[in-house]
Design an enzyme around this catalytic site. Sequence first.
Site, PDB file in Angstrom:
ATOM      1  N   ASN A  79       0.845  -1.194   0.000  1.00 42.92           N
ATOM      2  CA  ASN A  79       0.000   0.000   0.000  1.00 42.92           C
ATOM      3  C   ASN A  79       0.882   1.246   0.000  1.00 42.92           C
ATOM      4  O   ASN A  79       1.962   1.270   0.597  1.00 42.92           O
ATOM      5  CB  ASN A  79      -1.007   0.006   1.152  1.00 42.92           C
ATOM      6  N   GLU A 110      -2.999  -4.637  -3.180  1.00 43.10           N
ATOM      7  CA  GLU A 110      -3.525  -5.504  -4.245  1.00 43.10           C
ATOM      8  C   GLU A 110      -3.542  -4.775  -5.584  1.00 43.10           C
ATOM      9  O   GLU A 110      -3.141  -5.315  -6.615  1.00 43.10           O
ATOM     10  CB  GLU A 110      -4.956  -5.962  -3.912  1.00 43.10           C
ATOM     11  N   CYS A 130     -10.380  -4.666  -0.081  1.00 43.25           N
ATOM     12  CA  CYS A 130     -11.456  -3.661  -0.059  1.00 43.25           C
ATOM     13  C   CYS A 130     -12.313  -3.802  -1.320  1.00 43.25           C
ATOM     14  O   CYS A 130     -11.939  -4.479  -2.283  1.00 43.25           O
ATOM     15  CB  CYS A 130     -10.871  -2.251   0.054  1.00 43.25           C
TER      16      CYS A 130
HETATM   17  N1  THU Z   1      -5.227  -1.731   2.518  1.00 45.52           N
HETATM   18  C1  THU Z   1      -4.631  -2.508   1.562  1.00 45.52           C
HETATM   19  O1  THU Z   1      -3.589  -2.155   0.998  1.00 45.52           O
HETATM   20  N2  THU Z   1      -5.233  -3.684   1.238  1.00 45.52           N
HETATM   21  C2  THU Z   1      -6.316  -4.209   1.880  1.00 45.52           C
HETATM   22  O2  THU Z   1      -6.742  -5.307   1.551  1.00 45.52           O
HETATM   23  C3  THU Z   1      -6.969  -3.446   2.954  1.00 45.52           C
HETATM   24  C4  THU Z   1      -6.466  -2.071   3.165  1.00 45.52           C
HETATM   25  C5  THU Z   1      -4.537  -0.501   2.932  1.00 45.52           C
HETATM   26  C6  THU Z   1      -5.200   0.795   2.561  1.00 45.52           C
HETATM   27  C7  THU Z   1      -4.604   1.724   3.607  1.00 45.52           C
HETATM   28  O3  THU Z   1      -3.326   2.149   3.149  1.00 45.52           O
HETATM   29  C8  THU Z   1      -4.416   0.848   4.819  1.00 45.52           C
HETATM   30  O4  THU Z   1      -4.418  -0.483   4.344  1.00 45.52           O
HETATM   31  C9  THU Z   1      -5.481   1.020   5.884  1.00 45.52           C
HETATM   32  O5  THU Z   1      -6.744   0.900   5.351  1.00 45.52           O
END
Ligand code: THU
Length: 128
Positions: A40, A53, A87
């Site tokens: 992320n 993802e 998400c």
């Molecule tokens: N996030 C992801 O990268 N993937 C997921 O499956 C759930 C959430 C990230 C988005 C944000 O940077 C952090 O996790 C908190 O929501």
Amino acid sequence: MQKLIKQAISARSHAYCPYSGFQVGAALECEDGTVFTGCNVENAAYGPSNCAERTAVFKAVSEGHRSFKRIAIVGGHEGENVAPTPCGVCRQVLSEFCDPSFEVIMATGEEEYEVVTLGELLPRSFSL
Ligand code: THU
């Protein structure tokens, strides 16, 4: 399975998440065996943040890969392991390229994971 999870764990170490503190790593396996990883990447304006993802999917597609077999996802705050469930936006992005049988591996460790299909996560996804 273990190797893919290991690659997701490694990608997690690159997470840029100064706002949430929640680190996520993903490893996307193509049908030809190539693996693209992602983490992320957050932003001070919040909205432009990108999930692990989608980072992996966009890396793969931008390198000419569109056929995917499965994805492993790991995450958590510093010192913690939880199995992140993708998400809604990431589910829709995955559904653009993947069949409902595509496997989503939500892991807390190399030996601890749950496998669900994209079809279970996003039934009746939108397509044109
Ligand atoms: N996030 C992801 O990268 N993937 C997921 O499956 C759930 C959430 C990230 C988005 C944000 O940077 C952090 O996790 C908190 O929501």
